[in-house]
Scaffold this motif. Structure first.
Motif, PDB file in Angstrom:
ATOM      1  N   ARG A  31      -5.354  11.627  -8.563  1.00  0.00           N
ATOM      2  CA  ARG A  31      -5.317  11.540 -10.023  1.00  0.00           C
ATOM      3  C   ARG A  31      -5.473  10.128 -10.548  1.00  0.00           C
ATOM      4  O   ARG A  31      -5.922   9.926 -11.663  1.00  0.00           O
ATOM      5  CB  ARG A  31      -3.996  12.111 -10.527  1.00  0.00           C
ATOM      6  CG  ARG A  31      -3.772  13.575 -10.181  1.00  0.00           C
ATOM      7  CD  ARG A  31      -4.678  14.497 -10.948  1.00  0.00           C
ATOM      8  NE  ARG A  31      -4.439  14.427 -12.359  1.00  0.00           N
ATOM      9  CZ  ARG A  31      -3.465  15.059 -13.006  1.00  0.00           C
ATOM     10  NH1 ARG A  31      -2.648  15.844 -12.361  1.00  0.00           N
ATOM     11  NH2 ARG A  31      -3.326  14.916 -14.299  1.00  0.00           N
ATOM     12  N   GLY A  32      -5.089   9.134  -9.761  1.00  0.00           N
ATOM     13  CA  GLY A  32      -5.199   7.766 -10.235  1.00  0.00           C
ATOM     14  C   GLY A  32      -4.674   6.784  -9.220  1.00  0.00           C
ATOM     15  O   GLY A  32      -3.926   7.157  -8.312  1.00  0.00           O
ATOM     16  N   GLU A  34      -3.229   2.642  -9.297  1.00  0.00           N
ATOM     17  CA  GLU A  34      -2.862   1.474 -10.103  1.00  0.00           C
ATOM     18  C   GLU A  34      -2.148   0.465  -9.218  1.00  0.00           C
ATOM     19  O   GLU A  34      -1.725   0.784  -8.111  1.00  0.00           O
ATOM     20  CB  GLU A  34      -1.937   1.869 -11.263  1.00  0.00           C
ATOM     21  CG  GLU A  34      -2.575   2.778 -12.294  1.00  0.00           C
ATOM     22  CD  GLU A  34      -3.721   2.158 -13.065  1.00  0.00           C
ATOM     23  OE1 GLU A  34      -3.742   0.909 -13.198  1.00  0.00           O
ATOM     24  OE2 GLU A  34      -4.605   2.903 -13.512  1.00  0.00           O
TER      25      GLU A  34
END
Length: 170
Positions: A31-32, A34
């Protein structure tokens, strides 16, 4: 290229353990990615993943594979977080992922059917109309609701008589 971009690229290369023709990114599970700075000033890569269904046995392997791939890419501090909301949908499989499924002889899922409001209880198998990934025929029949993994069903093409797996719509 920034550290976040390098980490996202490395995480995007991790393959699904049950369908290795797909990356976690193509499957829509990743999903992501970071970067978070800790109290000590060090950076940690944080990757978010969503299981394809509750209790998916591949989640631990996905997490471990992400950590190892990111460590190998030069990121010693990695955290993988599970995101359950919104729930994963087969609509999140990329076009590249759908093409990879077809190339591997699997039938890609059609659009997921999402109901708003109460969901009616049905005891029979869901109605699907997958085309044969080998010959393209629409003349297929359900052989078993359960394939090699819980997210696949087994079908047979009545045109070429070949069996094939269909990735279920969720």
């Amino acid at each position: 290229m920034s550290a976040r971009e390098r980490a996202a690229e490395a995480a995007g290369e991790v393959r699904d353990p049950e369908m290795p023709m797909l990356t976690l990114a193509d499957l829509g599970v990743l999903r992501g990615v970071e970067m978070e700075r800790g109290m000590d000033g060090g950076e940690t890569v944080v990757a978010w993943i969503t299981p394809t269904y509750t209790g998916c046995p591949a989640m631990a392997t996905m997490r471990d594979d992400l950590v190892h791939r990111l460590n190998d890419a030069g990121f010693p501090r990695v955290e993988v977080r599970v995101v359950l909301d919104p729930p994963w949908s087969s609509d999140w499989i990329s076009e590249r992922g759908r093409a990879a499924l077809r190339a591997a002889g699997l039938s890609a899922p059609g659009p997921a059917r999402r109901a708003s409001g109460p969901v009616a209880l049905t005891l029979g198998p869901p109605r699907r109309a997958p085309d044969c990934p080998r010959c393209g025929s629409a003349a297929t029949r359900l052989t078993s609701e359960f394939g090699a993994t819980a997210c696949k069903a087994l079908y047979t093409c009545t045109g070429c008589l070949e069996p094939f797996e269909h990735v279920k719509e969720i």
